[in-house]
Design a protein around this motif. Structure first.
Motif, mmCIF file in Angstrom:
data_model
loop_
_atom_site.group_PDB
_atom_site.id
_atom_site.type_symbol
_atom_site.label_atom_id
_atom_site.label_comp_id
_atom_site.label_asym_id
_atom_site.label_seq_id
_atom_site.Cartn_x
_atom_site.Cartn_y
_atom_site.Cartn_z
ATOM 1 N N HIS A 92 0.796 -1.234 0.000
ATOM 2 C CA HIS A 92 0.000 0.000 0.000
ATOM 3 C C HIS A 92 0.826 1.281 0.000
ATOM 4 C CE1 HIS A 92 0.962 0.458 4.276
ATOM 5 N NE2 HIS A 92 0.585 -0.794 4.458
ATOM 6 N N CYS A 93 2.150 1.191 0.110
ATOM 7 C CA CYS A 93 2.963 2.408 0.071
ATOM 8 C C CYS A 93 3.059 2.914 -1.369
ATOM 9 C CB CYS A 93 4.355 2.157 0.642
ATOM 10 S SG CYS A 93 5.408 1.096 -0.387
ATOM 11 N N THR A 94 3.675 4.072 -1.548
ATOM 12 C CA THR A 94 3.771 4.671 -2.882
ATOM 13 C C THR A 94 4.498 3.761 -3.851
ATOM 14 O OG1 THR A 94 3.760 6.907 -1.953
ATOM 15 C CG2 THR A 94 4.644 6.648 -4.178
ATOM 16 N N CYS A 96 4.967 0.425 -3.713
ATOM 17 C CA CYS A 96 4.178 -0.767 -4.023
ATOM 18 C C CYS A 96 3.064 -0.449 -5.003
ATOM 19 C CB CYS A 96 3.602 -1.373 -2.747
ATOM 20 S SG CYS A 96 4.796 -2.274 -1.717
ATOM 21 N N ARG A 97 2.419 0.688 -4.818
ATOM 22 C CA ARG A 97 1.322 1.052 -5.709
ATOM 23 C C ARG A 97 1.811 1.390 -7.121
ATOM 24 N NH1 ARG A 97 -3.567 1.590 -3.272
ATOM 25 N NH2 ARG A 97 -3.579 1.593 -0.991
ATOM 26 N N ARG A 98 3.111 1.658 -7.237
ATOM 27 C CA ARG A 98 3.698 1.875 -8.563
ATOM 28 C C ARG A 98 4.201 0.570 -9.177
ATOM 29 N NH1 ARG A 98 7.510 7.266 -7.563
ATOM 30 N NH2 ARG A 98 5.813 8.775 -7.370
ATOM 31 N N GLY A 99 4.011 -0.534 -8.480
ATOM 32 C CA GLY A 99 4.509 -1.808 -8.968
ATOM 33 C C GLY A 99 5.974 -2.033 -8.678
ATOM 34 N N GLU A 100 6.539 -1.269 -7.737
ATOM 35 C CA GLU A 100 7.951 -1.385 -7.376
ATOM 36 C C GLU A 100 8.066 -2.045 -6.005
ATOM 37 O OE1 GLU A 100 9.126 2.718 -7.597
ATOM 38 O OE2 GLU A 100 9.506 2.605 -9.758
ATOM 39 N N MET A 101 7.538 -3.276 -5.907
ATOM 40 C CA MET A 101 7.466 -3.957 -4.616
ATOM 41 C C MET A 101 8.827 -4.185 -3.986
ATOM 42 S SD MET A 101 4.722 -4.588 -6.525
ATOM 43 C CE MET A 101 2.963 -4.830 -6.398
ATOM 44 N N ALA A 102 9.858 -4.355 -4.802
ATOM 45 C CA ALA A 102 11.202 -4.585 -4.264
ATOM 46 C C ALA A 102 11.698 -3.395 -3.459
ATOM 47 C CB ALA A 102 12.169 -4.889 -5.408
ATOM 48 N N TYR A 103 11.117 -2.221 -3.694
ATOM 49 C CA TYR A 103 11.548 -0.998 -3.004
ATOM 50 C C TYR A 103 10.460 -0.489 -2.066
ATOM 51 C CZ TYR A 103 14.976 -1.617 -6.585
ATOM 52 O OH TYR A 103 15.943 -2.173 -7.383
ATOM 53 N N GLU A 105 8.453 0.886 0.818
ATOM 54 C CA GLU A 105 8.896 1.839 1.834
ATOM 55 C C GLU A 105 8.851 1.244 3.236
ATOM 56 O OE1 GLU A 105 6.386 5.207 1.179
ATOM 57 O OE2 GLU A 105 7.070 5.450 -0.887
ATOM 58 N N ASN A 106 8.156 0.133 3.389
ATOM 59 C CA ASN A 106 8.076 -0.546 4.679
ATOM 60 C C ASN A 106 8.823 -1.884 4.670
ATOM 61 O OD1 ASN A 106 6.181 1.401 5.967
ATOM 62 N ND2 ASN A 106 4.834 0.718 4.328
ATOM 63 N N LEU A 107 9.843 -1.969 3.818
ATOM 64 C CA LEU A 107 10.576 -3.218 3.628
ATOM 65 C C LEU A 107 11.191 -3.739 4.915
ATOM 66 C CD1 LEU A 107 12.918 -4.185 0.728
ATOM 67 C CD2 LEU A 107 13.819 -4.235 3.041
ATOM 68 N N MET A 108 11.821 -2.884 5.694
ATOM 69 C CA MET A 108 12.519 -3.358 6.893
ATOM 70 C C MET A 108 11.545 -3.989 7.882
ATOM 71 S SD MET A 108 15.648 -3.012 6.231
ATOM 72 C CE MET A 108 16.333 -3.473 7.819
ATOM 73 N N ALA A 109 10.389 -3.390 8.057
ATOM 74 C CA ALA A 109 9.401 -3.962 8.968
ATOM 75 C C ALA A 109 8.820 -5.251 8.401
ATOM 76 C CB ALA A 109 8.300 -2.951 9.239
ATOM 77 N N ALA A 110 8.534 -5.262 7.095
ATOM 78 C CA ALA A 110 7.897 -6.423 6.480
ATOM 79 C C ALA A 110 8.818 -7.629 6.425
ATOM 80 C CB ALA A 110 7.421 -6.068 5.072
ATOM 81 N N ASP A 111 10.121 -7.394 6.204
ATOM 82 C CA ASP A 111 11.043 -8.506 5.980
ATOM 83 C C ASP A 111 11.954 -8.817 7.164
ATOM 84 O OD1 ASP A 111 10.110 -9.036 3.435
ATOM 85 O OD2 ASP A 111 11.490 -7.641 2.483
#
Length: 366
Positions: A92-94, A96-103, A105-111
């Protein structure tokens, strides 16, 4: 339910095989029975405290398995489906919504957070909380409750045992070439480090019809395999002068693209010095925070070259992993040549063999 898992209890220590309690599925989660899981360098650096996942933890982020149950709200898979597990993202971050899931913005918390968003963990041992949801999965376990974002459904006729590394290592190497760099037919591409990520990059460079594919490593056995996978030239940087050899291979023109899987500052400097006009150096290695590299910016200004970091091959796993499976079916992405199997009881040997170069990609088979 009771599960058997490899637990990282303290920094730098071997993992311990333990019986843990796996809690009930939550909204948006999928219970997966693991068939196989790759051992990745990122697992090692988290075990060793380089990245901040709280210990004790169940690591593992290259899982493959079969869906046993789904939680409320899950729509992409059903019980019985075969799946490969990839990195988590928030959705749901900017970015991810652009299709850039690898980047994300909440990567550190999610992974790397080791907890669900509500602070709970799916794993425990006699009431002791064990960090779970590593990369959304924590797949060094017989079963895991996995966030739906990490789940990629694959055809049931594809053997599951060796496909877990598609979720991270092979995805990273191949995706950096195919998704991010997109080298032109006839271009020159060098890969620094011919381990699992580097080998995937070499295979992808062959898929892209690069004319010159250079593998750089310190292990002759890996360099020999790199030739079999598509490298046209190999360099042992321990016994050869890297800069001079790159210049010789390219007739002084430099390398169009470099994929660095090592994160070693001296090699990144060599990559920058050996890059061609308008070339690109892509760093994919997970390295200790604070690591710095010095680049020459006087004479190299007129090259117009680019340095970039690439995460997870800049891929959307749900669409890119099926593409890698298609390449595997066609014989153009022969990942089985890189894999050595281990049992869960021998997982620490897998880590050791990967670290010393004995094994390119260890995969635990359940």
């Amino acid at each position: 339910m009771k599960v058997t898992a490899a637990v990282a209890r303290s920094q730098g220590a071997p993992l311990t095989i333990e019986e843990l309690e796996l809690d009930e599925l939550r909204h948006g989660e999928v219970r997966v029975r693991m068939v196989g899981v790759g051992i990745c360098h990122t697992d090692a650096i988290v075990r060793d405290g380089v990245y901040p996942t709280p210990l004790p933890a169940v690591l593992g982020h290259e899982g493959s398995g079969i869906v046993e149950a789904i939680g409320d709200g899950v729509t992409s898979v059903a019980p019985g489906d075969h799946v490969v597990l990839a990195a988590a993202y928030c959705g749901h971050c900017t970015r991810c919504r652009r299709g850039e899931m690898a980047y994300c913005e909440n990567l550190m918390a999610a992974d790397f957070g080791g907890r669900r968003l509500d602070g709970s963990t799916a794993l425990s041992a006699d009431g002791e909380a064990i960090s779970s949801h590593f990369f959304g999965q924590s797949s060094f376990s017989t079963h895991a409750n996995v966030v739906e974002e990490s789940v990629v459904k694959i055809p049931a006729d594809v053997p599951l045992e060796h496909l877990g590394p598609l979720g991270c290592g092979f995805n990273t190497g191949a995706g950096t070439v195919l998704n991010e760099l997109q080298p032109e037919i006839g271009s020159t591409l060098a890969v620094f480090g011919a381990g699992a990520v580097g080998a995937a990059a070499i295979m992808a460079a062959k898929v892209r019809d690069c004319a010159t594919i250079i593998a750089v490593d310190i292990h002759d056995s890996r360099l020999e395999l790199a030739r079999e996978l598509g490298a046209t030239h190999v360099i042992n940087s321990r016994t050869e002068d890297l800069g001079q050899t790159l210049a010789s291979i390219t007739n002084g023109a430099g390398v169009d693209y470099v994929v660095d899987t090592t994160g070693r500052p001296e090699l990144l400097r060599a990559a920058a010095d050996g890059i061609a006009v308008r070339g690109t150096v892509a760093l994919v290695a997970a390295t200790r925070p604070g690591t710095e590299v010095s680049f020459e910016i006087g004479a190299s200004l007129v090259k117009g070259w680019t340095f970039k970091t690439v995460v997870q091959g800049s891929s959307v796993p749900q669409s890119f992993l099926p593409q890698l499976i298609q390449l595997w079916r066609e014989g153009r992405f022969p990942i089985d040549a890189l894999i050595t199997e281990y049992s869960l009881d021998d997982i620490n040997q897998g880590f050791a063999d990967s670290a010393d170069g004995t094994t390119i990609k260890p995969v635990v088979i359940f």
